[in-house]
Design a protein around this motif. Structure first.
Motif, PDB file in Angstrom:
ATOM      1  N   PRO A 138       0.810  -1.230   0.000  1.00 35.50           N
ATOM      2  CA  PRO A 138       0.000   0.000   0.000  1.00 35.50           C
ATOM      3  C   PRO A 138       0.839   1.274   0.000  1.00 35.50           C
ATOM      4  O   PRO A 138       0.516   2.235  -0.681  1.00 35.50           O
ATOM      5  CB  PRO A 138      -0.828  -0.128   1.284  1.00 35.50           C
ATOM      6  CG  PRO A 138      -0.920  -1.591   1.521  1.00 35.50           C
ATOM      7  CD  PRO A 138       0.385  -2.156   1.059  1.00 35.50           C
ATOM      8  N   LEU A 140       4.890   3.181   1.636  1.00 35.88           N
ATOM      9  CA  LEU A 140       6.149   2.965   2.363  1.00 35.88           C
ATOM     10  C   LEU A 140       6.017   3.449   3.807  1.00 35.88           C
ATOM     11  O   LEU A 140       6.840   4.213   4.309  1.00 35.88           O
ATOM     12  CB  LEU A 140       7.299   3.671   1.647  1.00 35.88           C
ATOM     13  CG  LEU A 140       7.523   3.257   0.192  1.00 35.88           C
ATOM     14  CD1 LEU A 140       8.744   3.948  -0.389  1.00 35.88           C
ATOM     15  CD2 LEU A 140       7.653   1.754   0.057  1.00 35.88           C
ATOM     16  N   TYR A 141       4.966   3.053   4.473  1.00 43.12           N
ATOM     17  CA  TYR A 141       4.717   3.398   5.869  1.00 43.12           C
ATOM     18  C   TYR A 141       3.643   2.429   6.375  1.00 43.12           C
ATOM     19  O   TYR A 141       3.047   1.690   5.596  1.00 43.12           O
ATOM     20  CB  TYR A 141       4.220   4.844   6.001  1.00 43.12           C
ATOM     21  CG  TYR A 141       3.264   5.227   4.913  1.00 43.12           C
ATOM     22  CD1 TYR A 141       3.696   5.904   3.782  1.00 43.12           C
ATOM     23  CD2 TYR A 141       1.924   4.831   4.973  1.00 43.12           C
ATOM     24  CE1 TYR A 141       2.828   6.201   2.760  1.00 43.12           C
ATOM     25  CE2 TYR A 141       1.047   5.129   3.951  1.00 43.12           C
ATOM     26  CZ  TYR A 141       1.502   5.813   2.853  1.00 43.12           C
ATOM     27  OH  TYR A 141       0.643   6.094   1.830  1.00 43.12           O
ATOM     28  N   LEU A 164      10.466  -2.029  -4.523  1.00 45.14           N
ATOM     29  CA  LEU A 164       9.175  -1.800  -3.880  1.00 45.14           C
ATOM     30  C   LEU A 164       8.288  -0.920  -4.759  1.00 45.14           C
ATOM     31  O   LEU A 164       8.743   0.070  -5.315  1.00 45.14           O
ATOM     32  CB  LEU A 164       9.366  -1.133  -2.511  1.00 45.14           C
ATOM     33  CG  LEU A 164      10.176  -1.934  -1.489  1.00 45.14           C
ATOM     34  CD1 LEU A 164      10.162  -1.228  -0.138  1.00 45.14           C
ATOM     35  CD2 LEU A 164       9.640  -3.349  -1.347  1.00 45.14           C
ATOM     36  N   ASN A 165       7.019  -1.318  -4.865  1.00 47.82           N
ATOM     37  CA  ASN A 165       6.077  -0.563  -5.694  1.00 47.82           C
ATOM     38  C   ASN A 165       4.835  -0.204  -4.876  1.00 47.82           C
ATOM     39  O   ASN A 165       3.983  -1.053  -4.638  1.00 47.82           O
ATOM     40  CB  ASN A 165       5.679  -1.410  -6.913  1.00 47.82           C
ATOM     41  CG  ASN A 165       4.859  -0.615  -7.899  1.00 47.82           C
ATOM     42  OD1 ASN A 165       4.911   0.613  -7.925  1.00 47.82           O
ATOM     43  ND2 ASN A 165       4.087  -1.299  -8.718  1.00 47.82           N
ATOM     44  N   PRO A 166       4.749   1.046  -4.409  1.00 45.07           N
ATOM     45  CA  PRO A 166       3.559   1.436  -3.619  1.00 45.07           C
ATOM     46  C   PRO A 166       2.338   1.577  -4.522  1.00 45.07           C
ATOM     47  O   PRO A 166       2.360   2.372  -5.451  1.00 45.07           O
ATOM     48  CB  PRO A 166       3.950   2.789  -3.010  1.00 45.07           C
ATOM     49  CG  PRO A 166       5.384   3.002  -3.378  1.00 45.07           C
ATOM     50  CD  PRO A 166       5.662   2.169  -4.577  1.00 45.07           C
ATOM     51  N   ILE A 167       1.281   0.816  -4.247  1.00 42.00           N
ATOM     52  CA  ILE A 167       0.116   0.814  -5.146  1.00 42.00           C
ATOM     53  C   ILE A 167      -1.184   1.161  -4.420  1.00 42.00           C
ATOM     54  O   ILE A 167      -2.269   0.955  -4.961  1.00 42.00           O
ATOM     55  CB  ILE A 167      -0.047  -0.562  -5.853  1.00 42.00           C
ATOM     56  CG1 ILE A 167      -0.118  -1.693  -4.822  1.00 42.00           C
ATOM     57  CG2 ILE A 167       1.067  -0.800  -6.843  1.00 42.00           C
ATOM     58  CD1 ILE A 167      -0.615  -3.007  -5.390  1.00 42.00           C
ATOM     59  N   GLY A 168      -1.084   1.662  -3.193  1.00 40.29           N
ATOM     60  CA  GLY A 168      -2.307   1.919  -2.434  1.00 40.29           C
ATOM     61  C   GLY A 168      -2.967   0.589  -2.071  1.00 40.29           C
ATOM     62  O   GLY A 168      -2.331  -0.467  -2.149  1.00 40.29           O
TER      63      GLY A 168
END
Lengths: 324, 258
Positions: A138, A140-141, A164-168
């Motif tokens: 989702p 990086l936190y 890493l791929n943040p995608i919500g």
């Protein structure tokens, strides 16, 4: 003489009941507690719905109002003493205390850290094989990110070893669309939803590799000092809700329908499976007790990630005075 | 108002505001996670400037904004002109475009991420959607605002469509178009941040999320103030362009006032 006696009797009765005592004899006003839930209405919150519906909060002098907001906002509200309680995962307590938010964890709800890595790449058999792979999460936190870092840490990998791929919160859709193969999810939710879609995957649960302090109830130091019996009353009601949900999940599910708008329309089998998976993670013995090792593990990961630098000890984050 | 007086006001107001802010924090003894003092925010600003994070994230957001602004404005001019010139298109497209403005961008953004991924394209697209409407509306009104007498005069002089566009319609629409563009440019900040809120590892929206996640309110302030600064600079630049391009408008106003 008789009249004089009657007047004296009425006078004595009136003077013996001062206005203060009259007001004390009234039913005390319930304490209104607004509880930040950290997520949208969900079957995972069934113990709260059960406790509210069965009057456990009312019996403990609490009028509970749900506030479906972000986890970090709820913790900030507790830190600012705007609300007495919030739901929070363990790492949030350390991160908040690092920024001088005077909050403390008082009750363990989830025994296991509820984060997992799912991989539709069925050839991936161990965490070490993640090296060089893309992992969607989702953001990086939050618990997902900390959980991933713990998994990488246990495999001897660092963040730079993976992409890493943040995608919500679009993990399910991304997997179904074939856009992602490795995603970080909540162990008691997405695996069940994907399974129902017929998707095959391997699951690596954080709890199996490196268990850490998980979701529970936090309060602030002001409430602990000035109103400890409110904490006790709140936790009593919640514990009764957990006990009832565990002993009768079907009843808990029916009750939850009144609190979750679309639950009655949802796939009952899947939602009940999510509830059962959640229940399996609530088996804390005794209820609410603090696992010191999990807190030490959590702090170890956060220090390694350089998110905690102040040299705090695990004990600063929690108190077991309400869960003994 | 003299130039010196203006300068004094420009300096006094921000300095007074910052002093008042610092005073509140000290008097009310507010912890930094509730309201960080200006000095703490400045310290955090210096740290993020020194380690390069602020520049990296600002450039990401700025590039999303500028791309979105360009795409959104181009689409707005195209559709605005067509609708201003064709009643059929107006009847067909206007209701869709107007009703689409009722869709909150925060609701649409997660869908766009699912459809197009969470890369640069989606964020620029969200920006362009936010920018589109104010520019579009002002373009339509601007093109339609050409005085009928002038339009008829141009036709009677056998002016080509191209000549009418260049010599009549564009000059007439320019003032309104630039006003719309100024609104669109400031709104593009919101578009970029919304896109980054949904899923990103770079950008000022991501930095705000990171600050919230770490309870680092000073970092949130740094990111928000940087966004405000970017919006202000863009607005100022467009105001300068407006003033330079529409210099004749000022002369016209001045002559009317005389």
């Amino acid at each position: 003489m008789k009249h004089v006696f009657t007047i004296l009797l009425v006078f004595t009765l009136l003077t013996s009941c001062s206005p203060l005592e009259i007001s004390l004899k009234k039913t005390p006003e319930p304490t209104i507690v607004r509880l930040p839930m950290g997520y949208i209405p969900n079957i995972q919150f069934a113990p709260f719905y059960v406790a509210l519906e069965k009057g456990y909060f009312a019996q403990n002098g609490i009028e509970l109002i749900f506030d479906y907001s972000f986890e970090t906002d709820g913790i900030a509200l507790v830190g600012a003493n705007q609300v007495p309680f919030s739901l929070a995962s363990g790492e949030q307590v350390f991160l908040a205390r690092e920024q001088k938010l005077p909050i403390r964890y008082v009750y363990t709800w989830y025994r296991d850290y509820p984060v997992s890595l799912l991989s539709t790449d069925l050839s991936l058999m161990s965490l070490e094989e993640l090296k060089g792979k893309q992992i969607a999460l989702p953001g990086l936190y939050g618990a997902s990110y900390i959980g991933l870092r713990a998994l990488l840490y246990s495999a001897g990998l660092s963040e730079s070893d993976v992409n890493l791929n943040p995608i919500g919160y679009t993990q399910i859709e991304s997997i179904l669309a074939g856009a992602e193969q490795n995603v970080i999810v909540y162990s008691n939710n997405e695996p069940i939803l994907l399974d129902a879609q017929g998707v095959e995957f391997n699951q690596f649960s954080v709890a199996e590799y490196f268990n850490m302090a998980s979701n529970g109830i936090v309060t602030n130091e002001h409430t602990i000092e000035t109103n400890p019996e409110l904490v006790t009353r709140f936790l009593n009601a919640f514990r009764q809700g957990i006990e009832d949900t565990i002993s009768n999940p079907d009843e808990a599910y029916e009750i939850s329908k009144q609190y979750i708008e679309n639950l009655a329309l949802a796939d009952e089998a899947i939602q009940k499976e999510i509830l059962m998976a959640s229940i399996s993670m609530w088996q804390v013995e005794p209820y609410g007790s603090i696992d010191r090792e999990n807190w030490a593990n959590m702090l170890e990961v956060l220090v390694k990630m350089e998110l905690v630098k102040s040299g705090m000890t695990p004990e600063e984050a929690y108190t077991d005075q309400f869960s003994k | 108002m003299t130039r010196n007086k203006k300068l004094v006001l420009w300096l006094v107001f921000p300095i007074g505001f910052i002093a008042f802010w610092e005073l509140i924090v000290i008097v009310a003894d507010l912890p930094p996670f509730i309201l960080p003092s200006p000095s703490l925010v400045f310290d955090r600003f210096l740290i993020s400037v020194k380690d390069g994070t602020l520049l990296t994230h600002s450039l990401t957001t700025l590039s999303e904004m500028l791309t979105g602004l360009f795409v959104g404005t181009s689409a707005a001019i195209f559709f605005g002109y067509i609708i201003a010139k064709s009643r059929v298109f107006e009847a067909l497209i206007s209701p869709i475009l107007v009703s689409s403005q009722a869709i909150p961008i925060v609701a649409a953004a997660p869908l766009l991420v699912i459809w197009f991924g969470n890369g640069f394209f989606t964020k620029a697209l969200i920006c362009s959607l936010v920018v589109f409407f104010p520019v579009f509306v002002n373009t339509v009104i601007g093109i339609k605002s050409v005085p009928r007498q002038l339009s008829e005069l141009a036709k009677s002089l056998n002016a080509s469509k191209w000549q009418i566009l260049i010599m009549l319609e564009i000059p007439s629409a320019l003032a309104l178009f630039l006003s719309g563009l100024k609104i669109g440019a400031t709104l593009s900040v919101i578009g970029a941040v919304v896109g980054e809120f949904i899923g990103a590892d770079e950008g000022l929206g991501f930095l705000i999320n990171l600050g919230r996640g770490l309870f680092d309110t000073a970092l949130v302030f740094v990111a928000v103030l940087t966004l405000m600064f970017i919006a202000l600079v863009l607005y100022g630049l467009l105001s300068w362009v407006e003033k330079s391009v529409l210099y004749w408008n000022d002369h016209q106003k001045a002559s009317v006032l005389k």
